[in-house]
Every structure is written in structure tokens, then in C-alpha cells.
Motif scaffolding. Sequence first.
Motif, short mmCIF file in Angstrom:
data_model
loop_
_atom_site.label_atom_id
_atom_site.label_comp_id
_atom_site.label_asym_id
_atom_site.label_seq_id
_atom_site.Cartn_x
_atom_site.Cartn_y
_atom_site.Cartn_z
N ILE A 156 -4.04 36.70 -45.69
CA ILE A 156 -3.10 36.95 -46.78
C ILE A 156 -3.37 38.32 -47.41
N ALA A 157 -4.63 38.61 -47.70
CA ALA A 157 -4.97 39.88 -48.36
C ALA A 157 -4.60 41.07 -47.47
N ALA A 158 -4.86 40.96 -46.17
CA ALA A 158 -4.54 42.06 -45.26
C ALA A 158 -3.04 42.29 -45.20
N VAL A 159 -2.28 41.23 -45.17
CA VAL A 159 -0.82 41.37 -45.10
C VAL A 159 -0.30 42.06 -46.36
N GLN A 160 -0.85 41.71 -47.52
CA GLN A 160 -0.38 42.34 -48.77
C GLN A 160 -0.68 43.83 -48.77
N GLY A 161 -1.82 44.21 -48.21
CA GLY A 161 -2.19 45.62 -48.20
C GLY A 161 -1.47 46.43 -47.16
N GLY A 162 -0.98 45.79 -46.12
CA GLY A 162 -0.32 46.52 -45.04
C GLY A 162 -1.29 47.49 -44.38
N ASP A 163 -0.89 48.73 -44.25
CA ASP A 163 -1.77 49.74 -43.64
C ASP A 163 -2.79 50.28 -44.64
N ASP A 164 -2.66 49.91 -45.89
CA ASP A 164 -3.58 50.37 -46.91
C ASP A 164 -4.68 49.34 -47.11
N GLU A 165 -5.37 49.40 -48.23
CA GLU A 165 -6.44 48.47 -48.51
C GLU A 165 -5.89 47.05 -48.68
N PRO A 166 -6.62 46.03 -48.19
CA PRO A 166 -6.18 44.64 -48.44
C PRO A 166 -6.05 44.38 -49.94
N GLN A 167 -5.15 43.50 -50.29
CA GLN A 167 -4.92 43.17 -51.69
C GLN A 167 -4.75 41.67 -51.83
N PHE A 168 -5.24 41.14 -52.95
CA PHE A 168 -4.98 39.74 -53.27
C PHE A 168 -3.53 39.57 -53.74
N VAL A 169 -2.94 38.44 -53.38
CA VAL A 169 -1.76 37.98 -54.10
C VAL A 169 -2.26 37.47 -55.44
N LYS A 170 -1.68 37.91 -56.51
CA LYS A 170 -2.19 37.53 -57.83
C LYS A 170 -1.64 36.18 -58.27
N SER A 171 -1.76 35.24 -57.39
CA SER A 171 -1.45 33.84 -57.63
C SER A 171 -2.27 33.06 -56.63
N PHE A 172 -2.71 31.87 -56.98
CA PHE A 172 -3.60 31.11 -56.11
C PHE A 172 -2.81 30.42 -55.00
N ILE A 173 -2.32 31.24 -54.09
CA ILE A 173 -1.44 30.74 -53.02
C ILE A 173 -2.11 29.70 -52.13
N PRO A 174 -3.30 29.95 -51.56
CA PRO A 174 -3.90 28.91 -50.70
C PRO A 174 -4.11 27.58 -51.43
N ASP A 175 -4.57 27.63 -52.68
CA ASP A 175 -4.77 26.40 -53.43
C ASP A 175 -3.45 25.65 -53.60
N LYS A 176 -2.41 26.37 -53.99
CA LYS A 176 -1.14 25.70 -54.28
C LYS A 176 -0.45 25.24 -53.00
N VAL A 177 -0.58 26.01 -51.93
CA VAL A 177 -0.02 25.57 -50.65
C VAL A 177 -0.74 24.31 -50.17
N THR A 178 -2.05 24.26 -50.37
CA THR A 178 -2.80 23.05 -50.01
C THR A 178 -2.32 21.86 -50.83
N SER A 179 -2.06 22.08 -52.13
CA SER A 179 -1.53 21.01 -52.98
C SER A 179 -0.23 20.46 -52.41
N LEU A 180 0.69 21.34 -52.08
CA LEU A 180 1.97 20.90 -51.55
C LEU A 180 1.82 20.21 -50.21
N THR A 181 0.89 20.71 -49.39
CA THR A 181 0.71 20.16 -48.05
C THR A 181 0.16 18.74 -48.10
N TRP A 182 -0.87 18.52 -48.92
CA TRP A 182 -1.45 17.17 -48.92
C TRP A 182 -0.54 16.15 -49.60
N THR A 183 0.22 16.58 -50.61
CA THR A 183 1.11 15.61 -51.24
C THR A 183 2.26 15.23 -50.31
#
Length: 399
Positions: A156-183
Motif C-alpha cells: 500500500i505504501a509503495a503504491v501511494q508513493g509511486g516512483d517517489d518515496e513510499p507513503q502511508f495512506v492516512k487512514s487505517f486501511i488494512p485494519d478497516k478492510v480486515t473488519s469488513l472482510t471478517w464481518t
Amino acid sequence: MTAVESGAPQGPLAGIRVVEIATFIAAPGGSHLLASQGAEVIKVEDLVVGDPLRMFGSSRNGMSGWFANINAGKRSLAMDIASPQGRELMADLLATADVFVQAYRPGVAERLGIGEADVRKRNPDVIYVSISGFGRDGPYSKRPAYDAVIQGWSGIAAVQGGDDEPQFVKSFIPDKVTSLTWTQAVCAALFARERTGQGEHVELSLLDSAVSFMWPDAMMDHTVLSDDADHRPNLLADYRLLACRDGYVAIMPLTDAHWKGVADAFERPDLLTDPRFAEAGLRAAHFGDMIDTLGEVVADVARDEVVERLIAADVPVAPALRPDEIAADPQVQHSGVVREVDHPIVGPIRQHRPAALFAGGMPELRHAVERGADTDQILSELGRTADTIAELRASGVVR
């Protein structure tokens, strides 16, 4: 007065009991969603700290807004589940559960006597959910993991950074995606149980959830493997907001009609004759050039004027709203997805509602409560007398 007594909507999961032992977001976020759909959720917390999410972010009277949002609709039982008496109480509680979700590292639940095999002895048709950072086994299985760690491992961080430095998505995407997946998986398992009478063990990791979520689009260039395939640059590499005179906008003119709308809105007939942009396939092949050109078109125009012109031309567009603008947005206000409520602990707060609506209505969730607020009530439901509960509290087993 209960929802049944008041005639209030109960939600499609009314009658389902969920027991949660977890902290932060991945599991609690999912159980909150189940509560919003009518499930009864019991949150079991330890006696020392409880869920640390209570302390993260803006707070009042010892409860953060974050915790108040993600733990609304739950009852709280605080106890020492590692003590002999605590283990007995947990066994009795889990015998009543339709769903049990735990987010320990692999092996911990088994050591505490609440592994799947232990719980299923008394509750054979339970839906047992195991959430971990990296999975039950494998080279990373024993490692700790939080959202930031998974943003790194999943790409995720690499995709946000593209050819530049990796960047976090400033939202807890993996946590929330896991929430949706298990429910979603739990609802499928409950549906299957209605037909077969059999329970299920749902296992998932934050890493698997994040990779699965990212793969279809962010990893599009790593999907088609044949050497003779038509390999093109990843469209998302040029996926960006465009700077206006006083803000930013998102514009996505995918069809020929959209592109004509842009040209008409800004009196740029040259956009229609540019050979790179003459039709949708060419614009896709020159996606980066198209974005650059759009950036030039809107650079000297006010943000809201860009939006107004393109809306009038029926072109997909949006302002890049700042966080302090979202709650006041007319569509957000109309839908009621964010509302202001008076929380008895935190005070006036803004809370979201679940995005999915049901024609039969949704239950009105109780506010998130203090740790152990419902201990006496829950233990009484398990058959413990007032004297026994007092003894458990005096001996440090419950709070």
C-alpha cells in the motif's frame, strides 16, 4: 426499555450474540458493524488497561472520540480471563455466543483455554473468528502487526508513493478492510449454519486482507504474466488530484461525452482535436498526458468554479474537501451519514452511521461505555448471584 418493547427497529442480526476479545480496530470495527445491524455484542476487556484505543486521539473524561465511534452498541465486561475463575466465566460466556472473535497472535488463545477446540466443546455450532497479523503459520506468523506494518508489507505504501518515496495512506486501511472482510465472512457462515446447523472457523490475517484488497487494481501490472501481452503503464501511477487557484479537484472524464464536456466547460476545442485524446482508448493510452493537460486547464480557476462548470457539463468531478468541510457538505448532511449526538462521557460528538441501510430500519445503538460498565449485568445473566459477583470483584477477578 428494549428495542422489542419500544417497537424500535432491531436490525437483520437481532438475536445474534457476538463476544469480542480484541483491541484497536480490526476486530472491534467489525463487531461494531454487526452491532449496527442488530447483533448483541459483548466486549471483554482486561483489568489493567482495557482497549488502549480509549486513550488515542481527542478525548474527554478518559474516552477518545475514536473509541466512542468504533465501540458504540457494545456492552463491556472487564475481567482477568487468565485466572481460574476468569477462565470458568469465559467458558460459560462463550457457551452462549453465536460468534466469538479474538485477535491474539497464533497460539495465545489456546494457552488461555479459549482456542477453537476449547470453545467448540461446549458450543459446537459457534462461528469462531481468528484474526492475526500474518496468519496461523508461515515465516511471519509470530510477529506483531499493526496497520502501519501491514501498509508496508502489502505494498500500500509503495503504491501511494509511486516512483517517489513510499507513503502511508492516512487512514487505517488494512485494519478497516480486515473488519469488513471478517464481518462479511461471519454473515456467510451464519447463513450456512442456518442451512446445515454446523459452525465454522473463520481465519484471516491483516496481510491477506490488505493484499486481497489491493490486488485487483493497484497490482494490475503484476497480473497478466505472458510476455506477449499488451503491457501498459499502471494508470494509477498518474492518479492524482489537480491543483486549482485555491484548492484541489478530482476529475475523471472517462467517456467521450465527458471529454467533450471538459472541452465545452472551459472553451477548449483544441482538446477535441488533440490526437492523443480523440477517443477513450487513446486517452487511456496517454492517461498521464491527459491528467497533465487537465491540470493546465484548471490551474488558474477557483476550485468551486471548476466543480460548478464540470457538474453543469455532467463530468465526474469533486472538490478535495478538507476534513473540516465534510460534515457540512450538503449531500453528507442530507444522507445523515454523519450526525451530532450527545455522549454521556465524551459530550457532544460527531458519529458516523453504517453506509448500508435496510428497509426494515436499523437499531439505535447505545453509546460506548466505560470499561466494565456491564460486568454485573452480564455475570447475572450467566447465573452468578450478587454475592458471588461481589466476591469476584473483591478478589480481583472482575471489575
